[in-house]
Write an enzyme that holds these catalytic residues in place. Structure first.
Site, PDB file in Angstrom:
ATOM      1  N   GLY A 208       0.826  -1.211   0.000  1.00  0.00           N
ATOM      2  CA  GLY A 208       0.000   0.000   0.000  1.00  0.00           C
ATOM      3  C   GLY A 208       0.853   1.251   0.000  1.00  0.00           C
ATOM      4  O   GLY A 208       0.393   2.333   0.378  1.00  0.00           O
ATOM      5  N   ALA A 209       2.101   1.130  -0.460  1.00  0.00           N
ATOM      6  CA  ALA A 209       3.076   2.213  -0.319  1.00  0.00           C
ATOM      7  C   ALA A 209       2.877   3.349  -1.317  1.00  0.00           C
ATOM      8  O   ALA A 209       3.580   4.354  -1.248  1.00  0.00           O
ATOM      9  CB  ALA A 209       4.495   1.654  -0.448  1.00  0.00           C
TER      10      ALA A 209
ATOM     11  N   ALA B 155     -13.409  -7.775   8.030  1.00  0.00           N
ATOM     12  CA  ALA B 155     -12.038  -8.055   7.580  1.00  0.00           C
ATOM     13  C   ALA B 155     -11.034  -7.496   8.584  1.00  0.00           C
ATOM     14  O   ALA B 155     -10.058  -8.171   8.957  1.00  0.00           O
ATOM     15  CB  ALA B 155     -11.805  -7.455   6.197  1.00  0.00           C
ATOM     16  N   LYS B 156     -11.274  -6.268   9.054  1.00  0.00           N
ATOM     17  CA  LYS B 156     -10.323  -5.642   9.977  1.00  0.00           C
ATOM     18  C   LYS B 156     -10.342  -6.344  11.348  1.00  0.00           C
ATOM     19  O   LYS B 156      -9.294  -6.493  11.983  1.00  0.00           O
ATOM     20  CB  LYS B 156     -10.640  -4.150  10.131  1.00  0.00           C
ATOM     21  CG  LYS B 156     -10.437  -3.333   8.854  1.00  0.00           C
ATOM     22  CD  LYS B 156      -8.995  -3.347   8.394  1.00  0.00           C
ATOM     23  CE  LYS B 156      -8.741  -2.361   7.252  1.00  0.00           C
ATOM     24  NZ  LYS B 156      -7.359  -2.421   6.757  1.00  0.00           N
TER      25      LYS B 156
ATOM     26  N   ASP C 242       0.057  -7.081  -6.579  1.00  0.00           N
ATOM     27  CA  ASP C 242      -1.353  -7.189  -6.191  1.00  0.00           C
ATOM     28  C   ASP C 242      -1.428  -8.217  -5.066  1.00  0.00           C
ATOM     29  O   ASP C 242      -1.151  -9.405  -5.282  1.00  0.00           O
ATOM     30  CB  ASP C 242      -2.179  -7.635  -7.394  1.00  0.00           C
ATOM     31  CG  ASP C 242      -3.675  -7.705  -7.076  1.00  0.00           C
ATOM     32  OD1 ASP C 242      -4.039  -7.758  -5.888  1.00  0.00           O
ATOM     33  OD2 ASP C 242      -4.463  -7.714  -8.034  1.00  0.00           O
ATOM     34  N   VAL C 243      -1.803  -7.774  -3.867  1.00  0.00           N
ATOM     35  CA  VAL C 243      -1.774  -8.674  -2.703  1.00  0.00           C
ATOM     36  C   VAL C 243      -2.801  -9.804  -2.809  1.00  0.00           C
ATOM     37  O   VAL C 243      -2.756 -10.746  -2.023  1.00  0.00           O
ATOM     38  CB  VAL C 243      -1.984  -7.914  -1.367  1.00  0.00           C
ATOM     39  CG1 VAL C 243      -0.906  -6.866  -1.154  1.00  0.00           C
ATOM     40  CG2 VAL C 243      -3.376  -7.291  -1.284  1.00  0.00           C
TER      41      VAL C 243
ATOM     42  N   TYR D 238     -15.960  -4.428   5.573  1.00  0.00           N
ATOM     43  CA  TYR D 238     -14.703  -3.777   5.990  1.00  0.00           C
ATOM     44  C   TYR D 238     -14.401  -4.101   7.457  1.00  0.00           C
ATOM     45  O   TYR D 238     -13.295  -4.499   7.805  1.00  0.00           O
ATOM     46  CB  TYR D 238     -14.853  -2.271   5.780  1.00  0.00           C
ATOM     47  CG  TYR D 238     -13.610  -1.456   6.030  1.00  0.00           C
ATOM     48  CD1 TYR D 238     -12.611  -1.363   5.070  1.00  0.00           C
ATOM     49  CD2 TYR D 238     -13.452  -0.735   7.210  1.00  0.00           C
ATOM     50  CE1 TYR D 238     -11.474  -0.590   5.292  1.00  0.00           C
ATOM     51  CE2 TYR D 238     -12.324   0.042   7.442  1.00  0.00           C
ATOM     52  CZ  TYR D 238     -11.341   0.118   6.477  1.00  0.00           C
ATOM     53  OH  TYR D 238     -10.216   0.881   6.702  1.00  0.00           O
TER      54      TYR D 238
END
Ligand SMILES: NC(=O)c1ccc[n+]([C@@H]2O[C@H](COP(=O)([O-])OP(=O)(O)OC[C@H]3O[C@@H](n4cnc5c(N)ncnc54)[C@H](O)[C@@H]3O)[C@@H](O)[C@H]2O)c1
Length: 268
Positions: free
Chosen positions: A20-21, A165-166, A70-71, A162
Protein backbone atom coordinates in the site's frame (compact mmCIF):
# COMPACT_ATOMS: atom_id res chain seq x y z
CA UNK A 1 18.92 15.23 26.18
CA UNK A 2 20.91 12.12 25.48
CA UNK A 3 20.67 11.58 21.67
CA UNK A 4 21.16 7.84 22.21
CA UNK A 5 17.82 7.80 24.00
CA UNK A 6 16.14 7.91 20.57
CA UNK A 7 18.33 5.12 19.20
CA UNK A 8 15.56 2.59 19.72
CA UNK A 9 13.72 4.22 16.81
CA UNK A 10 16.76 3.91 14.53
CA UNK A 11 16.21 1.44 11.70
CA UNK A 12 19.66 1.75 10.12
CA UNK A 13 20.69 -1.54 8.53
CA UNK A 14 17.11 -2.87 8.62
CA UNK A 15 14.94 -3.80 5.66
CA UNK A 16 11.22 -3.02 5.56
CA UNK A 17 8.53 -4.14 3.11
CA UNK A 18 5.48 -1.86 2.96
CA UNK A 19 2.35 -2.79 1.01
CA UNK A 20 0.00 0.00 0.00
CA UNK A 21 3.08 2.21 -0.32
CA UNK A 22 1.75 4.25 -3.27
CA UNK A 23 -0.69 6.34 -1.28
CA UNK A 24 -1.90 7.69 2.03
CA UNK A 25 -0.92 5.82 5.18
CA UNK A 26 1.28 3.31 3.35
CA UNK A 27 3.21 6.03 1.57
CA UNK A 28 3.70 8.06 4.77
CA UNK A 29 4.83 4.91 6.59
CA UNK A 30 7.30 3.95 3.86
CA UNK A 31 8.74 7.48 3.95
CA UNK A 32 9.05 7.53 7.74
CA UNK A 33 10.64 4.06 7.94
CA UNK A 34 13.12 5.24 5.30
CA UNK A 35 13.78 8.45 7.24
CA UNK A 36 14.49 6.27 10.30
CA UNK A 37 17.21 4.51 8.31
CA UNK A 38 15.53 1.43 6.82
CA UNK A 39 15.90 0.27 3.25
CA UNK A 40 12.30 0.11 2.06
CA UNK A 41 10.57 -2.06 -0.53
CA UNK A 42 7.59 0.02 -1.67
CA UNK A 43 4.91 -2.37 -2.92
CA UNK A 44 1.52 -1.52 -4.40
CA UNK A 45 -0.83 -2.65 -7.14
CA UNK A 46 -0.36 0.94 -8.36
CA UNK A 47 3.17 0.39 -9.66
CA UNK A 48 3.65 4.00 -10.75
CA UNK A 49 2.64 5.22 -7.32
CA UNK A 50 5.01 2.74 -5.69
CA UNK A 51 7.80 3.99 -7.95
CA UNK A 52 6.99 7.60 -7.00
CA UNK A 53 7.24 6.76 -3.28
CA UNK A 54 10.53 4.91 -3.82
CA UNK A 55 11.89 7.85 -5.83
CA UNK A 56 10.90 10.23 -3.02
CA UNK A 57 12.67 7.99 -0.48
CA UNK A 58 15.81 7.95 -2.60
CA UNK A 59 15.75 11.74 -2.96
CA UNK A 60 15.61 11.87 0.84
CA UNK A 61 18.71 9.65 1.03
CA UNK A 62 17.14 6.26 1.79
CA UNK A 63 17.61 3.03 -0.12
CA UNK A 64 14.34 2.02 -1.77
CA UNK A 65 12.92 -0.42 -4.29
CA UNK A 66 9.52 -0.25 -5.98
CA UNK A 67 7.46 -3.32 -6.76
CA UNK A 68 4.09 -3.57 -8.51
CA UNK A 69 2.31 -6.20 -6.44
CA UNK A 70 -1.35 -7.19 -6.19
CA UNK A 71 -1.77 -8.67 -2.70
CA UNK A 72 -4.71 -10.79 -3.94
CA UNK A 73 -2.54 -12.81 -6.33
CA UNK A 74 -1.46 -16.16 -4.84
CA UNK A 75 2.30 -16.28 -4.35
CA UNK A 76 2.77 -12.53 -4.96
CA UNK A 77 3.67 -11.74 -1.36
CA UNK A 78 6.00 -14.74 -1.07
CA UNK A 79 7.80 -13.47 -4.18
CA UNK A 80 7.89 -9.93 -2.77
CA UNK A 81 9.48 -11.06 0.49
CA UNK A 82 11.94 -13.29 -1.40
CA UNK A 83 12.96 -10.31 -3.55
CA UNK A 84 13.48 -8.14 -0.47
CA UNK A 85 15.77 -10.76 1.02
CA UNK A 86 17.65 -11.51 -2.20
CA UNK A 87 18.12 -7.84 -3.19
CA UNK A 88 18.52 -6.17 0.20
CA UNK A 89 19.92 -9.08 2.21
CA UNK A 90 17.33 -9.54 4.95
CA UNK A 91 13.84 -8.67 6.19
CA UNK A 92 13.13 -6.91 9.47
CA UNK A 93 9.76 -5.21 9.08
CA UNK A 94 6.65 -6.26 7.19
CA UNK A 95 3.98 -3.56 7.13
CA UNK A 96 0.74 -4.91 5.66
CA UNK A 97 -1.03 -1.66 4.85
CA UNK A 98 -2.69 -2.15 1.42
CA UNK A 99 -6.44 -1.96 1.73
CA UNK A 100 -9.70 -1.01 0.08
CA UNK A 101 -13.10 0.04 1.31
CA UNK A 102 -16.45 -1.17 0.05
CA UNK A 103 -19.50 0.33 1.70
CA UNK A 104 -22.99 -1.12 1.47
CA UNK A 105 -25.67 -2.19 3.93
CA UNK A 106 -25.66 -5.93 4.54
CA UNK A 107 -28.98 -6.33 2.72
CA UNK A 108 -27.38 -4.91 -0.43
CA UNK A 109 -23.87 -6.37 -0.04
CA UNK A 110 -23.14 -8.39 -3.18
CA UNK A 111 -21.02 -11.57 -3.01
CA UNK A 112 -18.46 -10.11 -5.43
CA UNK A 113 -17.92 -7.06 -3.23
CA UNK A 114 -17.65 -9.24 -0.14
CA UNK A 115 -15.09 -11.50 -1.82
CA UNK A 116 -13.08 -8.51 -3.06
CA UNK A 117 -12.80 -6.80 0.32
CA UNK A 118 -11.86 -10.08 2.04
CA UNK A 119 -9.29 -10.84 -0.67
CA UNK A 120 -7.46 -7.53 -0.19
CA UNK A 121 -8.05 -6.59 3.45
CA UNK A 122 -7.92 -10.04 5.04
CA UNK A 123 -6.38 -12.68 2.78
CA UNK A 124 -3.78 -10.19 1.52
CA UNK A 125 -2.75 -9.45 5.10
CA UNK A 126 -2.75 -13.15 5.99
CA UNK A 127 -0.49 -13.93 3.06
CA UNK A 128 1.80 -11.00 3.87
CA UNK A 129 2.04 -12.19 7.48
CA UNK A 130 2.73 -15.78 6.44
CA UNK A 131 5.39 -14.87 3.89
CA UNK A 132 7.18 -12.58 6.35
CA UNK A 133 6.79 -14.93 9.33
CA UNK A 134 8.54 -17.76 7.50
CA UNK A 135 11.61 -15.58 6.92
CA UNK A 136 11.56 -13.82 10.30
CA UNK A 137 11.11 -17.08 12.24
CA UNK A 138 14.24 -18.52 10.63
CA UNK A 139 16.08 -15.24 11.26
CA UNK A 140 14.95 -15.06 14.91
CA UNK A 141 13.97 -11.38 14.84
CA UNK A 142 11.62 -8.91 13.20
CA UNK A 143 8.36 -7.02 13.45
CA UNK A 144 5.10 -7.39 11.56
CA UNK A 145 2.67 -4.46 11.56
CA UNK A 146 -0.85 -4.94 10.24
CA UNK A 147 -3.33 -2.18 9.41
CA UNK A 148 -6.69 -2.54 11.12
CA UNK A 149 -9.18 0.33 11.61
CA UNK A 150 -11.37 2.05 14.18
CA UNK A 151 -14.13 0.03 12.48
CA UNK A 152 -13.06 -2.84 14.78
CA UNK A 153 -14.37 -0.86 17.77
CA UNK A 154 -17.27 1.12 16.35
CA UNK A 155 -19.90 -0.58 14.23
CA UNK A 156 -21.12 1.77 11.50
CA UNK A 157 -23.76 1.26 8.81
CA UNK A 158 -22.25 0.03 5.55
CA UNK A 159 -19.02 -1.24 7.09
CA UNK A 160 -19.89 -4.90 7.68
CA UNK A 161 -17.43 -6.29 5.13
CA UNK A 162 -14.70 -3.78 5.99
CA UNK A 163 -15.20 -4.17 9.74
CA UNK A 164 -15.28 -7.98 9.55
CA UNK A 165 -12.04 -8.06 7.58
CA UNK A 166 -10.32 -5.64 9.98
CA UNK A 167 -11.58 -7.50 13.07
CA UNK A 168 -10.21 -10.71 11.59
CA UNK A 169 -6.87 -8.98 10.99
CA UNK A 170 -6.80 -8.19 14.70
CA UNK A 171 -7.33 -11.83 15.63
CA UNK A 172 -4.71 -12.93 13.08
CA UNK A 173 -2.33 -10.44 14.70
CA UNK A 174 -2.98 -11.81 18.18
CA UNK A 175 -2.67 -15.47 17.22
CA UNK A 176 0.48 -14.90 15.17
CA UNK A 177 1.98 -12.93 18.07
CA UNK A 178 1.64 -16.01 20.28
CA UNK A 179 3.20 -18.23 17.62
CA UNK A 180 6.10 -15.92 16.78
CA UNK A 181 6.97 -14.49 20.20
CA UNK A 182 9.19 -17.44 21.16
CA UNK A 183 11.10 -16.85 17.91
CA UNK A 184 11.86 -13.21 18.72
CA UNK A 185 9.32 -11.84 16.24
CA UNK A 186 6.69 -9.28 17.27
CA UNK A 187 3.29 -8.89 15.62
CA UNK A 188 1.06 -5.88 16.24
CA UNK A 189 -1.69 -3.91 14.54
CA UNK A 190 -2.61 -0.25 14.17
CA UNK A 191 -6.28 0.75 14.22
CA UNK A 192 -6.54 4.33 12.95
CA UNK A 193 -9.49 6.63 13.19
CA UNK A 194 -10.47 8.83 10.24
CA UNK A 195 -7.47 9.91 8.17
CA UNK A 196 -7.83 12.06 5.07
CA UNK A 197 -6.42 9.95 2.21
CA UNK A 198 -7.52 8.86 -1.26
CA UNK A 199 -9.66 6.18 0.44
CA UNK A 200 -11.67 8.56 2.58
CA UNK A 201 -11.46 11.39 0.02
CA UNK A 202 -13.63 9.40 -2.39
CA UNK A 203 -16.62 10.69 -0.42
CA UNK A 204 -16.06 14.21 -1.75
CA UNK A 205 -14.04 13.58 -4.95
CA UNK A 206 -15.77 13.30 -8.33
CA UNK A 207 -14.80 10.69 -10.94
CA UNK A 208 -12.74 13.33 -12.79
CA UNK A 209 -10.71 14.01 -9.61
CA UNK A 210 -12.30 17.35 -8.70
CA UNK A 211 -12.91 17.86 -5.01
CA UNK A 212 -16.15 19.35 -3.73
CA UNK A 213 -14.45 21.62 -1.19
CA UNK A 214 -17.66 22.52 0.66
CA UNK A 215 -18.58 18.87 1.06
CA UNK A 216 -14.99 18.01 2.05
CA UNK A 217 -14.97 20.64 4.80
CA UNK A 218 -18.39 19.52 6.02
CA UNK A 219 -17.22 15.88 6.28
CA UNK A 220 -13.96 16.81 8.03
CA UNK A 221 -15.78 19.16 10.44
CA UNK A 222 -18.36 16.49 11.27
CA UNK A 223 -15.67 13.89 11.94
CA UNK A 224 -13.64 16.33 14.04
CA UNK A 225 -16.70 17.33 16.10
CA UNK A 226 -17.33 13.69 17.02
CA UNK A 227 -13.66 13.09 17.95
CA UNK A 228 -12.44 13.94 21.47
CA UNK A 229 -9.26 15.58 20.11
CA UNK A 230 -11.48 17.61 17.70
CA UNK A 231 -9.34 16.85 14.68
CA UNK A 232 -8.95 14.24 11.93
CA UNK A 233 -5.85 12.15 11.44
CA UNK A 234 -3.01 12.77 9.01
CA UNK A 235 -1.18 9.87 7.33
CA UNK A 236 1.93 10.90 9.29
CA UNK A 237 0.09 10.35 12.59
CA UNK A 238 -0.40 6.73 11.63
CA UNK A 239 3.12 6.39 10.23
CA UNK A 240 4.48 7.34 13.66
CA UNK A 241 2.55 4.44 15.18
CA UNK A 242 3.93 2.13 12.48
CA UNK A 243 7.48 3.31 13.19
CA UNK A 244 7.05 2.71 16.92
CA UNK A 245 5.82 -0.86 16.34
CA UNK A 246 8.44 -1.53 13.66
CA UNK A 247 11.34 -0.39 15.82
CA UNK A 248 13.07 -1.56 18.99
CA UNK A 249 11.18 1.19 20.85
CA UNK A 250 8.41 -1.43 21.12
CA UNK A 251 10.67 -4.40 21.91
CA UNK A 252 8.38 -5.50 24.79
CA UNK A 253 5.15 -5.05 22.80
CA UNK A 254 3.43 -7.82 20.87
CA UNK A 255 -0.12 -8.89 20.07
CA UNK A 256 -1.32 -5.34 20.69
CA UNK A 257 -3.64 -3.00 18.84
CA UNK A 258 -2.42 0.60 18.81
CA UNK A 259 -5.23 3.10 18.26
CA UNK A 260 -4.19 6.48 16.82
CA UNK A 261 -7.81 7.63 16.57
CA UNK A 262 -8.14 10.99 18.33
CA UNK A 263 -10.00 9.23 21.12
CA UNK A 264 -13.04 8.02 19.15
CA UNK A 265 -12.80 4.62 20.80
CA UNK A 266 -11.15 3.85 24.14
CA UNK A 267 -11.43 0.13 24.82
CA UNK A 268 -9.73 -1.18 27.96
N1 LIG B 1 -7.90 6.54 5.74
C1 LIG B 1 -8.50 6.12 6.85
O1 LIG B 1 -9.30 6.85 7.48
C2 LIG B 1 -8.20 4.76 7.41
C3 LIG B 1 -8.65 4.45 8.70
C4 LIG B 1 -8.40 3.20 9.22
C5 LIG B 1 -7.69 2.26 8.50
N2 LIG B 1 -7.25 2.58 7.25
C6 LIG B 1 -6.50 1.56 6.54
O2 LIG B 1 -5.22 2.04 6.19
C7 LIG B 1 -4.75 1.39 5.02
C8 LIG B 1 -4.32 2.42 4.00
O3 LIG B 1 -5.46 3.18 3.63
P1 LIG B 1 -5.36 4.67 3.07
O4 LIG B 1 -6.41 5.45 3.76
O5 LIG B 1 -3.97 5.13 3.07
O6 LIG B 1 -5.91 4.43 1.58
P2 LIG B 1 -5.29 4.73 0.15
O7 LIG B 1 -6.38 4.40 -0.79
O8 LIG B 1 -4.70 6.09 0.12
O9 LIG B 1 -4.10 3.67 0.03
C9 LIG B 1 -4.36 2.30 -0.11
C10 LIG B 1 -3.29 1.72 -1.01
O10 LIG B 1 -3.49 0.29 -1.10
C11 LIG B 1 -3.28 -0.07 -2.45
N3 LIG B 1 -3.97 -1.30 -2.78
C12 LIG B 1 -5.30 -1.50 -2.89
N4 LIG B 1 -5.55 -2.75 -3.29
C13 LIG B 1 -4.34 -3.37 -3.43
C14 LIG B 1 -3.94 -4.67 -3.84
N5 LIG B 1 -4.84 -5.59 -4.21
N6 LIG B 1 -2.63 -4.97 -3.86
C15 LIG B 1 -1.71 -4.02 -3.52
N7 LIG B 1 -2.03 -2.77 -3.16
C16 LIG B 1 -3.34 -2.45 -3.11
C17 LIG B 1 -3.82 1.11 -3.25
O11 LIG B 1 -3.33 1.11 -4.59
C18 LIG B 1 -3.36 2.28 -2.43
O12 LIG B 1 -2.09 2.76 -2.84
C19 LIG B 1 -5.90 0.48 4.55
O13 LIG B 1 -5.67 -0.82 5.02
C20 LIG B 1 -7.10 1.11 5.24
O14 LIG B 1 -8.13 0.16 5.43
C21 LIG B 1 -7.48 3.80 6.68
Amino acid sequence: MNPDALGAFDLSGRVAVVTGAASGIGRASAELLGAAGAAVVCADVDDQGAAATAAQLERAGARALARGVDVTVPGALDALVEQAVSELGRLDVMANIAGIIVQAPVVDFEDDAFDRIMAVNLKGVFRGCRAAARVLKAQGSGSIVNMASAAIDTPSPGLAGYGMAKAAVVQLTRVLATEMGPHGVRVNAVAPGFVETAMTGRRFTAADGTVDETHRQAVLDAVARSTPLRTVGRPQDIAHAVLYLASDASRFVTGQILRPNGGVAMPW
